[in-house]
Design a protein around this motif. Structure first.
Motif, PDB file in Angstrom:
ATOM      1  N   ILE A  12       0.812  -1.213   0.000  1.00  0.00           N
ATOM      2  CA  ILE A  12       0.000   0.000   0.000  1.00  0.00           C
ATOM      3  C   ILE A  12       0.848   1.268   0.000  1.00  0.00           C
ATOM      4  CG2 ILE A  12      -2.036  -1.067   1.012  1.00  0.00           C
ATOM      5  CD1 ILE A  12      -1.190   0.100   3.704  1.00  0.00           C
ATOM      6  N   ARG A  13       2.110   1.173   0.424  1.00  0.00           N
ATOM      7  CA  ARG A  13       2.998   2.334   0.386  1.00  0.00           C
ATOM      8  C   ARG A  13       3.368   2.703  -1.054  1.00  0.00           C
ATOM      9  NH1 ARG A  13       7.199   1.210   4.152  1.00  0.00           N
ATOM     10  NH2 ARG A  13       5.699   1.902   5.681  1.00  0.00           N
ATOM     11  N   THR A  14       3.689   1.674  -1.860  1.00  0.00           N
ATOM     12  CA  THR A  14       4.089   1.931  -3.249  1.00  0.00           C
ATOM     13  C   THR A  14       2.923   1.771  -4.227  1.00  0.00           C
ATOM     14  OG1 THR A  14       4.695  -0.381  -3.668  1.00  0.00           O
ATOM     15  CG2 THR A  14       6.422   1.085  -2.771  1.00  0.00           C
ATOM     16  N   THR A  15       1.804   1.300  -3.758  1.00  0.00           N
ATOM     17  CA  THR A  15       0.614   0.988  -4.559  1.00  0.00           C
ATOM     18  C   THR A  15       0.929   0.022  -5.716  1.00  0.00           C
ATOM     19  OG1 THR A  15       0.763   2.896  -6.037  1.00  0.00           O
ATOM     20  CG2 THR A  15      -0.484   3.193  -3.988  1.00  0.00           C
ATOM     21  N   LYS A  16       1.822  -0.923  -5.434  1.00  0.00           N
ATOM     22  CA  LYS A  16       2.196  -1.919  -6.437  1.00  0.00           C
ATOM     23  C   LYS A  16       1.699  -3.300  -6.017  1.00  0.00           C
ATOM     24  CE  LYS A  16       5.772   0.464  -8.629  1.00  0.00           C
ATOM     25  NZ  LYS A  16       5.221   1.357  -9.560  1.00  0.00           N
ATOM     26  N   LEU A  17       1.275  -4.068  -7.020  1.00  0.00           N
ATOM     27  CA  LEU A  17       0.876  -5.451  -6.803  1.00  0.00           C
ATOM     28  C   LEU A  17       2.132  -6.268  -6.516  1.00  0.00           C
ATOM     29  CD1 LEU A  17      -1.312  -7.694  -6.916  1.00  0.00           C
ATOM     30  CD2 LEU A  17      -0.828  -7.878  -9.358  1.00  0.00           C
ATOM     31  N   VAL A  18       2.179  -6.932  -5.367  1.00  0.00           N
ATOM     32  CA  VAL A  18       3.334  -7.730  -4.975  1.00  0.00           C
ATOM     33  C   VAL A  18       3.226  -9.147  -5.519  1.00  0.00           C
ATOM     34  CG1 VAL A  18       4.590  -8.701  -2.997  1.00  0.00           C
ATOM     35  CG2 VAL A  18       3.681  -6.378  -2.870  1.00  0.00           C
ATOM     36  N   HIS A  19       2.025  -9.743  -5.357  1.00  0.00           N
ATOM     37  CA  HIS A  19       1.851 -11.118  -5.804  1.00  0.00           C
ATOM     38  C   HIS A  19       0.369 -11.404  -6.024  1.00  0.00           C
ATOM     39  CE1 HIS A  19       3.079 -15.317  -6.250  1.00  0.00           C
ATOM     40  NE2 HIS A  19       2.036 -15.653  -5.517  1.00  0.00           N
ATOM     41  N   GLU A  20       0.084 -12.210  -7.028  1.00  0.00           N
ATOM     42  CA  GLU A  20      -1.271 -12.683  -7.247  1.00  0.00           C
ATOM     43  C   GLU A  20      -1.274 -14.185  -7.001  1.00  0.00           C
ATOM     44  OE1 GLU A  20      -5.007 -11.945 -10.185  1.00  0.00           O
ATOM     45  OE2 GLU A  20      -3.057 -11.152 -10.709  1.00  0.00           O
ATOM     46  N   PHE A  21      -2.103 -14.617  -6.040  1.00  0.00           N
ATOM     47  CA  PHE A  21      -2.129 -16.014  -5.653  1.00  0.00           C
ATOM     48  C   PHE A  21      -3.075 -16.798  -6.536  1.00  0.00           C
ATOM     49  CE2 PHE A  21      -0.880 -13.531  -2.030  1.00  0.00           C
ATOM     50  CZ  PHE A  21       0.222 -14.229  -1.556  1.00  0.00           C
ATOM     51  N   ARG A  22      -2.786 -18.086  -6.645  1.00  0.00           N
ATOM     52  CA  ARG A  22      -3.663 -18.967  -7.417  1.00  0.00           C
ATOM     53  C   ARG A  22      -5.041 -18.972  -6.772  1.00  0.00           C
ATOM     54  NH1 ARG A  22      -4.033 -23.029  -3.999  1.00  0.00           N
ATOM     55  NH2 ARG A  22      -2.271 -23.636  -2.744  1.00  0.00           N
ATOM     56  N   GLY A  23      -6.018 -19.310  -7.517  1.00  0.00           N
ATOM     57  CA  GLY A  23      -7.378 -19.298  -6.999  1.00  0.00           C
ATOM     58  C   GLY A  23      -7.612 -20.329  -5.917  1.00  0.00           C
ATOM     59  N   PHE A  24      -8.524 -20.018  -5.012  1.00  0.00           N
ATOM     60  CA  PHE A  24      -8.875 -20.932  -3.930  1.00  0.00           C
ATOM     61  C   PHE A  24     -10.138 -21.721  -4.251  1.00  0.00           C
ATOM     62  CE2 PHE A  24      -6.053 -18.091  -1.674  1.00  0.00           C
ATOM     63  CZ  PHE A  24      -5.389 -18.949  -0.808  1.00  0.00           C
ATOM     64  N   GLY A  25     -10.823 -21.403  -5.333  1.00  0.00           N
ATOM     65  CA  GLY A  25     -11.983 -22.184  -5.748  1.00  0.00           C
ATOM     66  C   GLY A  25     -13.307 -21.755  -5.154  1.00  0.00           C
ATOM     67  N   SER A  26     -13.284 -20.823  -4.206  1.00  0.00           N
ATOM     68  CA  SER A  26     -14.507 -20.333  -3.582  1.00  0.00           C
ATOM     69  C   SER A  26     -14.277 -18.886  -3.173  1.00  0.00           C
ATOM     70  CB  SER A  26     -14.836 -21.187  -2.359  1.00  0.00           C
ATOM     71  OG  SER A  26     -15.961 -20.677  -1.685  1.00  0.00           O
ATOM     72  N   ALA A  27     -15.333 -18.111  -3.149  1.00  0.00           N
ATOM     73  CA  ALA A  27     -15.209 -16.689  -2.796  1.00  0.00           C
ATOM     74  C   ALA A  27     -14.548 -16.522  -1.428  1.00  0.00           C
ATOM     75  CB  ALA A  27     -16.581 -16.033  -2.790  1.00  0.00           C
ATOM     76  N   ILE A  28     -13.641 -15.571  -1.329  1.00  0.00           N
ATOM     77  CA  ILE A  28     -12.957 -15.277  -0.068  1.00  0.00           C
ATOM     78  C   ILE A  28     -13.812 -14.297   0.712  1.00  0.00           C
ATOM     79  CG2 ILE A  28     -10.907 -14.216   0.956  1.00  0.00           C
ATOM     80  CD1 ILE A  28      -9.357 -15.319  -1.482  1.00  0.00           C
ATOM     81  N   THR A  29     -14.121 -14.667   1.950  1.00  0.00           N
ATOM     82  CA  THR A  29     -15.002 -13.836   2.777  1.00  0.00           C
ATOM     83  C   THR A  29     -14.284 -13.187   3.947  1.00  0.00           C
ATOM     84  OG1 THR A  29     -15.625 -15.782   4.075  1.00  0.00           O
ATOM     85  CG2 THR A  29     -17.047 -15.187   2.207  1.00  0.00           C
TER      86      THR A  29
END
Length: 128
Positions: A12-29
């Motif tokens: 959030i300091r640099t507003t850069k995407l650090v990593h995109e994780f593989r899908g978990f198969g269900s909505a994250i709540t």
């Protein structure tokens, strides 16, 4: 976390995407950081709770309380007891023993309707 189960880590300091994780198969709540570095609890709409190591992008442990009730909150105890509480849309609270990798106890319908969140008081075995 997204409706499709995807998860992104942002600086959030640099507003850069650090990593995109593989899908978990269900909505994250829900997400909750643990006291173990790089490990986060991830709650899902299908009732599944996953402890995920962000550094290595691998799941360490998975629990499922109910297929009919999504996870609405997660909290770790901070008094030395290795446990995690998951709250659910149907009003249930589940306590998971992380060392033995099993359900320790469940309290059904502790709240009329869903439990929005729960928290342990710092260093105490008191759940609010």
């Amino acid at each position: 976390g997204g409706q499709d189960g995807s998860l992104q880590l942002w600086n959030i300091r640099t507003t850069k995407l650090v990593h995109e994780f593989r899908g978990f198969g269900s909505a994250i709540t829900n997400l909750e950081a643990s006291s173990v570095v790089d490990v986060v609890a991830v709650g899902h709409s299908d009732g599944n709770t996953v402890l995920h190591n962000f550094r290595f992008d691998e799941s360490v442990l998975s629990f499922k309380h109910s297929e009919e009730s999504s996870v609405t909150g997660l909290c770790f105890r901070s008094d030395g007891d290795e446990s995690l509480v998951s709250s659910h849309a149907n009003g249930d609270l589940a306590v998971w023993d992380l060392n033995e990798r099993r359900l320790r106890m469940i309290s059904h319908e502790v709240h009329k309707g869903g439990v929005a969140t729960s928290r342990f008081t710092s260093g105490e075995p008191v759940l609010i």
